[in-house]
Design an enzyme around this catalytic site. Structure first.
Site, PDB file in Angstrom:
ATOM      1  N   ASP A  68       4.538   1.185   7.135  1.00 14.82           N
ATOM      2  CA  ASP A  68       4.870   1.503   5.697  1.00 14.82           C
ATOM      3  C   ASP A  68       3.811   3.609   5.330  1.00 14.82           C
ATOM      4  OD1 ASP A  68       2.041   1.118   5.968  1.00 14.82           O
ATOM      5  OD2 ASP A  68       2.505  -0.203   4.220  1.00 14.82           O
ATOM      6  N   ASP A 208       1.217  -3.156   1.189  1.00 13.37           N
ATOM      7  CA  ASP A 208       0.307  -4.572   0.296  1.00 13.37           C
ATOM      8  C   ASP A 208       0.907  -4.495  -1.429  1.00 13.37           C
ATOM      9  OD1 ASP A 208      -0.394  -5.040   2.301  1.00 13.37           O
ATOM     10  OD2 ASP A 208      -2.249  -3.912   2.237  1.00 13.37           O
TER      11      ASP A 208
HETATM   12  C1  GLA Z   1      -2.550  -2.546   6.054  1.00 11.48           C
HETATM   13  C2  GLA Z   1      -2.137  -1.858   5.048  1.00 11.48           C
HETATM   14  C3  GLA Z   1      -1.263  -1.627   4.391  1.00 11.48           C
HETATM   15  C4  GLA Z   1      -0.223  -1.589   5.930  1.00 11.48           C
HETATM   16  C5  GLA Z   1      -0.501  -2.652   6.934  1.00 11.48           C
HETATM   17  C6  GLA Z   1      -0.295  -2.542   8.685  1.00 11.48           C
HETATM   18  O1  GLA Z   1      -3.111  -3.961   5.200  1.00 11.48           O
HETATM   19  O2  GLA Z   1      -2.939  -1.961   3.574  1.00 11.48           O
HETATM   20  O3  GLA Z   1      -0.900  -0.884   3.927  1.00 11.48           O
HETATM   21  O4  GLA Z   1       0.001  -0.361   6.436  1.00 11.48           O
HETATM   22  O5  GLA Z   1      -2.548  -2.646   7.515  1.00 11.48           O
HETATM   23  O6  GLA Z   1       1.357  -2.330   8.618  1.00 11.48           O
END
Ligand code: GLA
Length: 483
Positions: A68, A208
């Site tokens: 992301d 997220d």
């Molecule tokens: C955490 C971060 C997300 C993403 C994940 C890995 O959850 O908050 O933005 O990068 O790790 O995919």
């Protein structure tokens, strides 16, 4: 504010299915009890007659890890494990918050243009991150803002890769917007909160917040970034998603934060080197790996050949990077190698591993696209295989796994998972397992016996292993009930 009693909320108007959309039927009685208890404590604590309930789910990611922050897609879902809260507006500028669990205590602060964070690691920084973000981007101007009382309770395992922190950020944002009579499009809010959460120091992406806000009952959500786009895909009924916590907590302390941010920095550096290479060939520059065209990721082989033309496979020193990017070290640190606290991000012992990280991201991007097609065409075996391949790449290229997670995945594969992998940021936390419901019981037993009992000698494995139901995204309950 509300004109319903707590009981009316829990029953909903006739025909309302809001609880069944979110929770499993067998869990509903316990959930009702949970809402009631939190409500009662909230009433005593706040002394407020007015209240509204609010809910924010955790998420698991099926595939698309550490993509992301490169603007490459992800494929998560919001789940029934959630945070719920009760809140009321205040007439002053105070924000008063309490965890239902008294062990975590209570915090308060006053609204202002620049809200000072608590020391690193304090849970209330997630509350402040949401409020500060909405103030900073003048959705709620500081001068006009009113505060609120909020008591919440979380069933999302903390520091476990299920986004308990972002769920709290989203929950708070919904409350702060509501008490200040502001409305925002969910996609815009997700984008804003992804920026806002960097207040806590992580250089994360937007998965997220988007999954938590835009999740849909029964469905996984494919999310594309810049611009944010979502598409939901039903999960076939005959499969379940089991979550197995490795029991290794990965709290966002300085150490884990550095490990996570290092990956983000390495990916941005890889993009910068590729951009120079493209420009030298007269092609348009890129800012993120996600700006690359299909030929860079559409087949795993393509990614390898293309990347090897530009990046060496071993580590880069800062000195080398400065030479290639034609910047001095100060500039390099200012643009790429920095931490939120203003210190420079140090050069890792083996150098910055740009090739490995970019290779993970581009092949993972390809896997996300393939897995979406597999799900659409009901090719679950292929979907599962892609999950397994993703875990392999998370382990070997992005290096975000740990022995405990790898063990869980090996046991899963030996016991007939369609697919399984770590989920979330990694370095510990949870794994997700796609399992045919017919095999569910024996599968659970195998994990309990072989992982929790034999491998860990951990007596309470039962609590660490649970199935999750894809649920609706975060909302003030009123909205869910009226849907
Ligand atoms: C955490 C971060 C997300 C993403 C994940 C890995 O959850 O908050 O933005 O990068 O790790 O995919």
């Amino acid at each position: 504010m509300n004109n319903r009693t707590i009981t009316e909320y829990l029953t909903g108007p006739e025909g309302s299915e809001w609880m069944s959309r979110i929770y499993r039927e067998e869990d509903i009685p316990a959930q009702k009890e949970r809402y009631k208890q939190i409500f009662e404590r909230f009433s005593q604590w706040s002394g407020s007659e007015k209240f509204l309930p609010v809910r924010s789910p955790g998420r698991i990611n099926l595939i698309g890890e550490h993509t992301d922050y490169n603007h490459c897609p992800v494929f998560p879902m919001a789940v029934d494990r959630d945070i719920i809260g009760f809140f009321s507006p205040r007439n002053d500028r105070k924000v008063r918050i309490a965890d239902f669990n008294p062990a975590f205590g209570e915090r308060d602060f006053f609204l202002s243009r620049q809200i000072q964070p608590h020391p690193g690691g304090d849970w209330a920084n997630y509350i402040k991150a949401a409020v500060q973000g909405l103030i900073e981007e003048t959705v709620v101007p500081a001068e006009e803002a009113v505060g609120f009382n909020l008591m919440f309770h979380s069933q999302i395992p903390p520091a476990a890769g299920m986004s308990s922190s972002s769920a709290l950020v989203v929950l708070t944002a919904l409350v702060f917007l509501h008490v200040n009579n502001r409305r925002m499009d969910k996609k815009d809010l997700a984008d804003l909160l992804a920026r806002a959460e960097r207040y806590t120091g992580t250089q994360g992406g937007g998965m997220d917040q988007a999954a938590i806000l835009l999740g849909e009952a029964g469905k996984a959500v494919k999310i594309d970034f810049a611009p944010l786009k979502t598409a939901s895909f039903p999960l076939p009924e005959r499969f379940e998603i089991l979550v197995a916590h490795s029991t290794v907590e990965a709290p966002k302390t300085r150490e884990v934060m550095d490990k996570y941010n290092r990956r983000s920095i390495e990916c941005r550096l890889a993009a910068a080197l590729i951009s120079r290479f493209l420009e030298e060939k007269g092609q348009p520059a890129i800012n993120f790996l996600g700006d690359l065209s299909g030929s860079w990721y559409e087949s795993g082989k393509g990614a390898k050949t293309k990347l090897q033309e530009v990046l060496k496979t071993d580590g880069y020193s800062k000195e080398e990077l400065c030479r290639i990017l034609k910047v001095n070290e100060k500039e390099l640190n200012r643009k790429w190698c920095y931490r939120k606290d203003g210190t420079d991000f140090p050069e890792p012992e083996e150098g910055f591993l740009l090739y490995k990280r970019a290779f993970h991201v581009l092949t993972e991007w390809n896997r996300v696209e393939d897995s979406k097609n597999a799900l659409l065409e009901n090719r679950i075996t292929d979907f599962g295989r892609l999950m397994n391949e993703s875990h392999g790449s998370c382990r070997d290229n992005h290096e975000i796994s740990c022995p405990e997670l790898d063990k869980l995945i090996t046991i899963g594969n030996e016991n007939g998972a369609e697919g399984c992998r770590l989920t979330g940021a990694g370095f510990g936390g949870c794994s997700v397992h796609l399992v045919n419901k017919d095999k569910g019981e024996t599968y659970r037993k195998a994990l309990l016996e072989e992982y929790y009992n034999k491998y860990l000698n951990y007596p309470e494995g039962g609590k660490m292993l649970f199935s999750v139901k894809p649920s609706d995204g975060a909302a003030i309950l009123e909205e869910l009930i009226n849907e």
